[in-house]
Design a protein around this motif. Structure first.
Motif, PDB file in Angstrom:
ATOM      1  N   ALA A  16       0.661  -1.135   0.411  1.00  0.00           N
ATOM      2  CA  ALA A  16      -0.086  -0.077   0.432  1.00  0.00           C
ATOM      3  C   ALA A  16       0.476   1.088   0.282  1.00  0.00           C
ATOM      4  O   ALA A  16      -0.160   1.829  -0.485  1.00  0.00           O
ATOM      5  N   ASP A  17       2.226   1.363   0.442  1.00  0.00           N
ATOM      6  CA  ASP A  17       3.006   2.184   0.570  1.00  0.00           C
ATOM      7  C   ASP A  17       4.018   2.235  -0.048  1.00  0.00           C
ATOM      8  O   ASP A  17       4.990   3.801  -0.069  1.00  0.00           O
ATOM      9  N   GLN A  18       4.225   1.537  -1.147  1.00  0.00           N
ATOM     10  CA  GLN A  18       5.142   1.694  -1.808  1.00  0.00           C
ATOM     11  C   GLN A  18       5.041   2.853  -2.712  1.00  0.00           C
ATOM     12  O   GLN A  18       3.914   3.499  -2.775  1.00  0.00           O
ATOM     13  N   LEU A  19       6.198   2.575  -3.770  1.00  0.00           N
ATOM     14  CA  LEU A  19       6.762   3.776  -4.476  1.00  0.00           C
ATOM     15  C   LEU A  19       6.355   3.511  -6.333  1.00  0.00           C
ATOM     16  O   LEU A  19       7.408   2.838  -5.983  1.00  0.00           O
ATOM     17  N   GLN A  20       5.462   3.281  -6.852  1.00  0.00           N
ATOM     18  CA  GLN A  20       5.795   2.765  -7.962  1.00  0.00           C
ATOM     19  C   GLN A  20       5.349   4.200  -8.844  1.00  0.00           C
ATOM     20  O   GLN A  20       4.526   4.375  -8.929  1.00  0.00           O
ATOM     21  N   LEU A  21       6.250   4.149  -9.780  1.00  0.00           N
ATOM     22  CA  LEU A  21       6.131   5.439 -10.632  1.00  0.00           C
ATOM     23  C   LEU A  21       5.036   5.010 -11.591  1.00  0.00           C
ATOM     24  O   LEU A  21       4.289   6.146 -12.430  1.00  0.00           O
ATOM     25  N   GLY A  22       5.172   4.123 -12.206  1.00  0.00           N
ATOM     26  CA  GLY A  22       4.042   3.694 -13.036  1.00  0.00           C
ATOM     27  C   GLY A  22       2.974   3.820 -13.418  1.00  0.00           C
ATOM     28  O   GLY A  22       1.942   4.223 -13.888  1.00  0.00           O
ATOM     29  N   ILE A  23       1.965   4.006 -11.966  1.00  0.00           N
ATOM     30  CA  ILE A  23       0.939   4.944 -11.735  1.00  0.00           C
ATOM     31  C   ILE A  23       0.601   6.208 -12.091  1.00  0.00           C
ATOM     32  O   ILE A  23      -0.524   6.681 -12.406  1.00  0.00           O
ATOM     33  N   PHE A  24       2.368   6.473 -12.070  1.00  0.00           N
ATOM     34  CA  PHE A  24       1.757   8.228 -13.006  1.00  0.00           C
ATOM     35  C   PHE A  24       1.637   7.949 -14.389  1.00  0.00           C
ATOM     36  O   PHE A  24       0.625   8.756 -14.468  1.00  0.00           O
ATOM     37  N   GLY A  25       1.648   6.751 -14.413  1.00  0.00           N
ATOM     38  CA  GLY A  25       1.583   7.426 -16.353  1.00  0.00           C
ATOM     39  C   GLY A  25       0.029   6.540 -16.280  1.00  0.00           C
ATOM     40  O   GLY A  25      -0.144   6.844 -17.311  1.00  0.00           O
TER      41      GLY A  25
END
Length: 590
Positions: free
Chosen positions: A338-347
């Motif tokens: 739940a608290d991970q950073l995933q840059l793909g989410i921005f896309g």
């Protein structure tokens, strides 16, 4: 797992086995109390069975273009048809949950038996029976359940379960079912009203399907996937649930049991292309609005997923004492990613917005400002290591994560140029070019002629296929990478997620359909079509359900199901193959 069919009402999903037993039904919604969960706890999970007393053969299908299931049992003395439905009301979703099971005698005489045995909610509560003035009522951890049985049935209490027996004859009709509420009074619906609710629900699904437009290839598979995705769209909010279950294992050698009963930004983004193409207006707007409300409330950085009610989930993971499917635990509630950073989410977020705007809609002022702030945040954060789309425990500079940031910024530039969001488009454009340069140098292995998983790695990641689809690269480098993926990660038509997974888990169904799309957009159209034909023949069970993973050797299902990402990948592969110069098979613009 391959034996299960799914029915649902927009809040919850019941899994019905081939023998007519419901082994999974959380109430009142997907993240509610698992009243029937023998799927994960064979001894104490509870179930609702309905079958002939004697030995039988069985066949089943959905009732046309609906999510109502019809199962035909044939014994030595006759045959019956059981129709299972999570009912809808006159005005849509009912204020209570209503499971109806109709038994019609087709030929001869068939003794029937139903057993309603609520479980222990994954060993966290104890059910009990109340003999009220209006009949027997079951209670479990805030749930109140009323078992309803029509005329001609005999109901017997056995400890905390009910046994219902009757005999079906040619032309007979019996109704059994239940109604349920949580922390509120229970409306004890009459059996005849449950019966009428089945027909009403069939009509409602047919009306929905009449709005569905797809005249392209693989009509049956695409439409059934769309119906299953509709089950996973959580109707009270509009978010796309990743799967209807928790803790179905991905592996027998490594503990990989996850809870997917959350609304993923990624899956919501992937669903919109299909929803737009199919002409489904309400679901499209609901999914779009759900996502943007979450970002405004909990931003500026979009989360990987949200709870079904739209709140931000905590990273707390609760493990129960239930043994798991075939004893392969653990059984978990919650998701530690739940608290991970995933840059793909921005896309993924900007993909949602671009699709919405490109199909003729407009953003409100507040949303435009928030998206501009997210684009600025992307400019700053893309250089950070993250967990990648596979939610891995070690943060690295994953190539496809950087490409997610690139997709976000190119989307932001487009939205700014057409006046939908404010902000410094020149900065976003310049930063997107820096990301492209980084990927083309740090993310490329010149010796092996492949995009790599992360700089310095010799390993491969199948999610790079998504960036043939996104348009980042459809040339020689991507074609070379596809060849390497097929050589190193494939088993027949199936692909593993990334290097090393062949030894740990089974093939990831969505990756194979991503390969179909990637082959098509890089010019290998005949090969893409041949692979698609093979996949649709092997990836689904008898009623069109797909799981998260599949064992290439046996065809057995693994992981949670029905899995939104698998069905979305099938649907979007069909859409991609139907495209010709920006036009779809049904004539709609891409």
């Amino acid at each position: 797992m391959r034996s299960y069919a799914a029915i649902g009402d927009g809040r919850s999903v019941a899994l019905v086995a081939l023998d007519g037993r419901i082994d999974w039904l959380p109430l009142p919604g997907l993240h509610g109390v698992p009243a029937f969960s023998a799927l994960l706890d064979a001894d104490l999970g509870g179930y609702y069975s309905l079958r002939p007393v004697d030995d039988f053969t069985v066949s089943r299908e959905y009732v046309g273009a609906t999510n109502v299931l019809a199962t035909t049992f044939t014994t030595a003395t006759g045959s019956v048809r059981v129709t299972d439905s999570l009912n809808q009301g006159v005005a849509g979703r009912l204020p209570w949950v209503e499971l109806a099971r109709r038994v019609e005698g087709l030929t001869g005489t068939v003794p029937m038996r139903a057993v309603v045995m609520p479980g222990t909610a994954l060993r966290t509560a104890s059910p009990w029976l109340d003999d009220t003035v209006h009949g027997l009522v079951m209670r479990l951890d805030g749930l109140t359940l009323g078992v309803r049985a029509g005329e001609g049935t005999d109901v017997v209490m056995e400890d905390v379960s009910l046994r219902i027996t009757f005999t079906a004859t040619t032309g007979s009709r019996h109704i059994v079912g239940l109604v349920a509420t949580e922390h509120e009074p229970l409306f004890l619906q009459e059996p005849v009203q449950l019966d009428a609710g089945i027909d009403r629900t069939i009509d409602a699904w047919r009306a929905w399907s009449e709005q569905f437009r797809w005249n392209g290839p693989w009509q049956e598979h695409v439409h059934r996937s769309a119906l299953l995705l509709k089950l996973l769209l959580y109707a009270p909010t509009g978010g796309m649930t990743a799967a209807a279950t928790t803790s179905l294992p991905e592996s027998t050698v490594v503990a990989k049991n996850w809870d997917y009963r959350f609304a993923w930004v990624r899956d919501t983004a992937y669903s919109l292309k299909a929803l737009f193409r199919f002409g489904l207006r309400e679901e499209t707007h609901a999914a779009m609005s759900w996502m943007l409300r979450r970002v405004r409330e909990h931003g500026p950085q979009p989360r990987i997923f949200y709870t079904l009610d739209g709140s931000v989930p905590g990273p707390t993971l609760r493990t129960t004492d239930a043994p798991g499917w075939r004893g392969i635990g653990p059984v978990v509630q919650g998701n530690a990613a739940a608290d991970q950073l995933q840059l793909g989410i921005f896309g993924d977020l900007f993909t949602i917005v671009r699709l919405y705007v490109d199909h003729g809609h407009a953003l409100d002022t507040e949303t435009g400002r928030v998206l501009a702030a997210i684009a600025d945040l992307t400019c700053d954060r893309w250089r950070e290591p993250d967990a990648g789309m596979w939610e891995l425990p070690e943060n690295r500079h994953y190539v496809t994560s950087k490409l997610g940031a690139w997709e976000a910024l190119t989307g932001a530039v487009r939205l700014a140029k057409i006046g939908q969001i404010p902000g410094d488009a020149a900065r976003w454009e310049a930063e997107a070019e820096k990301i492209r340069a980084w990927v083309e140098t740090s993310g490329w292995d010149e010796e092996r002629q492949t995009y790599t998983w992360y700089p310095g790695s010799a390993e491969l990641d199948a999610s790079i296929l998504l960036h043939a689809i996104s348009g980042f690269d459809r040339g020689d480098r991507m074609r070379s990478t596809i060849r390497a993926l097929r050589a190193e990660l494939s088993d027949g038509p199936w692909l593993y997620r990334h290097s090393g997974m062949r030894e740990e888990e089974h093939a990831f169904v969505a990756c194979s359909f991503w390969l179909v799309s990637a082959l098509h957009v890089t010019g290998e159209r005949e090969e893409a079509r041949a692979l698609m034909e093979e996949l649709v023949a092997r990836a689904t069970n008898d009623v069109g359900i797909m799981a998260e993973m599949i064992d290439p050797a046996t065809g057995d299902f693994w992981g949670n199901l029905p899995q939104a990402l698998s069905h979305l990948a099938l649907v979007n592969a069909a859409i991609t193959l139907a495209d010709d110069d920006g036009r779809s098979a049904d004539g709609a613009a891409d």
